[in-house]
Motif scaffolding. Structure first.
Motif, mmCIF file in Angstrom:
data_model
loop_
_atom_site.group_PDB
_atom_site.id
_atom_site.type_symbol
_atom_site.label_atom_id
_atom_site.label_comp_id
_atom_site.label_asym_id
_atom_site.label_seq_id
_atom_site.Cartn_x
_atom_site.Cartn_y
_atom_site.Cartn_z
ATOM 1 N N PRO A 124 0.804 -1.230 0.000
ATOM 2 C CA PRO A 124 0.000 0.000 0.000
ATOM 3 C C PRO A 124 0.831 1.271 0.000
ATOM 4 N N ARG A 125 2.014 1.216 0.592
ATOM 5 C CA ARG A 125 2.826 2.437 0.662
ATOM 6 C C ARG A 125 3.572 2.732 -0.637
ATOM 7 N N ASP A 126 3.598 1.781 -1.570
ATOM 8 C CA ASP A 126 4.273 2.028 -2.844
ATOM 9 C C ASP A 126 3.449 2.992 -3.691
ATOM 10 N N ARG A 127 4.114 3.947 -4.291
ATOM 11 C CA ARG A 127 3.426 4.970 -5.078
ATOM 12 C C ARG A 127 3.211 4.460 -6.500
ATOM 13 N N ILE A 128 2.018 4.010 -6.761
ATOM 14 C CA ILE A 128 1.642 3.499 -8.080
ATOM 15 C C ILE A 128 0.346 4.191 -8.462
ATOM 16 N N GLU A 129 0.341 4.852 -9.596
ATOM 17 C CA GLU A 129 -0.831 5.625 -9.982
ATOM 18 C C GLU A 129 -0.993 5.584 -11.492
ATOM 19 N N ALA A 130 -2.106 6.111 -11.973
ATOM 20 C CA ALA A 130 -2.344 6.188 -13.406
ATOM 21 C C ALA A 130 -1.209 6.952 -14.079
ATOM 22 N N GLY A 131 -0.690 6.401 -15.168
ATOM 23 C CA GLY A 131 0.431 7.009 -15.868
ATOM 24 C C GLY A 131 1.782 6.459 -15.478
ATOM 25 N N THR A 132 1.848 5.598 -14.459
ATOM 26 C CA THR A 132 3.114 4.999 -14.053
ATOM 27 C C THR A 132 3.636 4.078 -15.159
ATOM 28 N N PRO A 133 4.899 4.233 -15.574
ATOM 29 C CA PRO A 133 5.458 3.334 -16.594
ATOM 30 C C PRO A 133 5.662 1.927 -16.029
ATOM 31 N N VAL A 134 5.304 0.924 -16.806
ATOM 32 C CA VAL A 134 5.492 -0.477 -16.430
ATOM 33 C C VAL A 134 5.987 -1.237 -17.655
ATOM 34 N N LEU A 135 6.390 -2.482 -17.433
ATOM 35 C CA LEU A 135 6.826 -3.360 -18.510
ATOM 36 C C LEU A 135 5.968 -4.622 -18.518
ATOM 37 N N ILE A 136 5.786 -5.177 -19.720
ATOM 38 C CA ILE A 136 5.099 -6.457 -19.889
ATOM 39 C C ILE A 136 6.064 -7.370 -20.648
ATOM 40 N N ALA A 137 6.522 -8.430 -19.992
ATOM 41 C CA ALA A 137 7.507 -9.328 -20.581
ATOM 42 C C ALA A 137 6.817 -10.609 -21.032
ATOM 43 N N GLY A 138 6.948 -10.946 -22.326
ATOM 44 C CA GLY A 138 6.257 -12.131 -22.800
ATOM 45 C C GLY A 138 6.649 -12.527 -24.208
ATOM 46 N N PHE A 139 5.741 -13.252 -24.845
ATOM 47 C CA PHE A 139 5.975 -13.856 -26.149
ATOM 48 C C PHE A 139 4.848 -13.494 -27.111
ATOM 49 N N HIS A 148 18.455 -17.751 -27.916
ATOM 50 C CA HIS A 148 18.656 -17.817 -26.470
ATOM 51 C C HIS A 148 17.376 -18.137 -25.708
ATOM 52 N N HIS A 149 16.265 -18.265 -26.436
ATOM 53 C CA HIS A 149 14.991 -18.679 -25.833
ATOM 54 C C HIS A 149 14.553 -17.727 -24.717
ATOM 55 N N LEU A 150 14.614 -16.434 -25.038
ATOM 56 C CA LEU A 150 14.254 -15.404 -24.070
ATOM 57 C C LEU A 150 13.076 -14.583 -24.587
ATOM 58 N N PRO A 151 12.254 -14.064 -23.693
ATOM 59 C CA PRO A 151 11.097 -13.249 -24.094
ATOM 60 C C PRO A 151 11.526 -11.853 -24.514
ATOM 61 N N VAL A 152 10.562 -11.081 -24.962
ATOM 62 C CA VAL A 152 10.782 -9.669 -25.259
ATOM 63 C C VAL A 152 9.918 -8.846 -24.309
ATOM 64 N N VAL A 153 10.227 -7.569 -24.235
ATOM 65 C CA VAL A 153 9.563 -6.690 -23.273
ATOM 66 C C VAL A 153 8.880 -5.551 -24.020
ATOM 67 N N ARG A 154 7.634 -5.264 -23.649
ATOM 68 C CA ARG A 154 6.913 -4.127 -24.206
ATOM 69 C C ARG A 154 6.728 -3.073 -23.122
ATOM 70 N N GLN A 155 6.841 -1.806 -23.535
ATOM 71 C CA GLN A 155 6.575 -0.709 -22.608
ATOM 72 C C GLN A 155 5.077 -0.497 -22.477
ATOM 73 N N ALA A 156 4.653 -0.066 -21.301
ATOM 74 C CA ALA A 156 3.248 0.205 -21.044
ATOM 75 C C ALA A 156 3.145 1.277 -19.970
ATOM 76 N N ILE A 157 1.947 1.800 -19.795
ATOM 77 C CA ILE A 157 1.656 2.636 -18.634
ATOM 78 C C ILE A 157 0.358 2.132 -18.012
ATOM 79 N N ILE A 158 0.201 2.419 -16.740
ATOM 80 C CA ILE A 158 -1.052 2.081 -16.063
ATOM 81 C C ILE A 158 -2.109 3.097 -16.482
ATOM 82 N N SER A 159 -3.259 2.605 -16.916
ATOM 83 C CA SER A 159 -4.276 3.475 -17.513
ATOM 84 C C SER A 159 -5.518 3.660 -16.650
ATOM 85 N N SER A 160 -5.572 3.022 -15.496
ATOM 86 C CA SER A 160 -6.706 3.216 -14.596
ATOM 87 C C SER A 160 -6.154 3.464 -13.205
ATOM 88 N N SER A 161 -7.015 3.790 -12.281
ATOM 89 C CA SER A 161 -6.573 4.068 -10.914
ATOM 90 C C SER A 161 -6.103 2.775 -10.265
#
Length: 243
Positions: A124-139, A148-161
């Motif tokens: 709860p004390r972590d500051r996470i809000e709409a617009g925070t940059p995040v990553l999604i790692a997958g296939f 090397h059998h490794l995933p790729v990463v896409r940039q994202a932002i949090i879009s809701s509260s």
């Protein structure tokens, strides 16, 4: 050096008998010496599309000095006609997250991986809000580093509260370019602080990517897709991995 987030993610393939069905993403979660693979529930069973695989295969790295060395690890989805995965419900209905406990004795002894733990979950004390940059790692569409059998990463932002259940469901929204095959991917952000328990994987686990969100009716000629996605809050992993 391989970024640890890439070693926490695994490629998931579904099968019905010997017939390959779909590709997806999973990630490792460890709790009290027990190891789980996490993915979306609809990867394992999806009644509306009549998707009923009977096993999955995850890809494991098996040589710390050679990332090109990997092996497929097959997991039957049913034992004695009962599903081996755990999923759940909440006040908003079904939750599109599933976990399968892995038999450590059956895993390759030289397996190379990283795993999220309860200490990687947001607080709860972590500051996470709409617009925070995040990553999604997958296939996405099964695409990955095939050498090397490794995933790729896409940039994202949090879009809701963040912290609120969007439209009453246990997920939040992200704004990211995603594709089929990304289902089950971890949604993460850098740890604001690390300690001994998170130093090997300095990423905070926020959620599990589920699917793209669209509106209907939409004019498919005039209107672009929203580009928004649902991600189920990661704290659902605590009840799903209880002993």
């Amino acid at each position: 050096m391989i970024e640890p987030i890439l070693l926490a993610v695994t490629r998931v393939a579904t099968f019905e008998g010997q017939q390959a069905k779909t590709n997806a993403t999973g990630f490792f979660f460890e709790r009290a010496q027990r190891l789980f693979v996490v993915t979306s529930r609809h990867v394992l069973i999806d009644e509306p599309t009549k998707h009923f695989p009977d096993r999955i295969e995850i890809e494991l790295h098996v040589d710390p000095d050679n990332m090109g060395a990997s092996t497929g690890f097959s997991i039957p989805l049913y034992r004695d006609s009962k599903s081996v995965w755990r999923d759940g419900l909440d006040g908003g209905g079904g939750i599109d997250v599933a976990v399968i406990e892995l038999d450590r004795a059956a895993l390759p002894p030289s397996m190379v991986y990283r795993a999220f733990t309860p200490t990687h979950l947001y607080r709860p004390r972590d500051r996470i809000e709409a617009g925070t940059p995040v990553l999604i790692a997958g296939f996405p569409l099964g695409f990955h580093d095939t050498l090397h059998h490794l995933p790729v990463v896409r940039q994202a932002i949090i879009s809701s509260s963040f912290g609120m259940r969007f439209q009453g469901h246990g997920y939040f929204l992200t704004d990211a370019r995603t594709h089929r095959g990304t289902s089950g991917a971890p949604v993460v952000m850098r740890m604001p602080r690390t300690d001994a328990s998170t130093r090997a994987l300095p990423w905070m686990l926020l959620g599990t990517h589920s699917a793209r969100l669209d509106v209907g009716p939409r004019d498919f000629v005039l209107d672009e897709a929203l580009g928004l996605n649902t991600a189920w809050y990661a704290d659902i992993l605590l009840p799903l991995t209880e002993a």
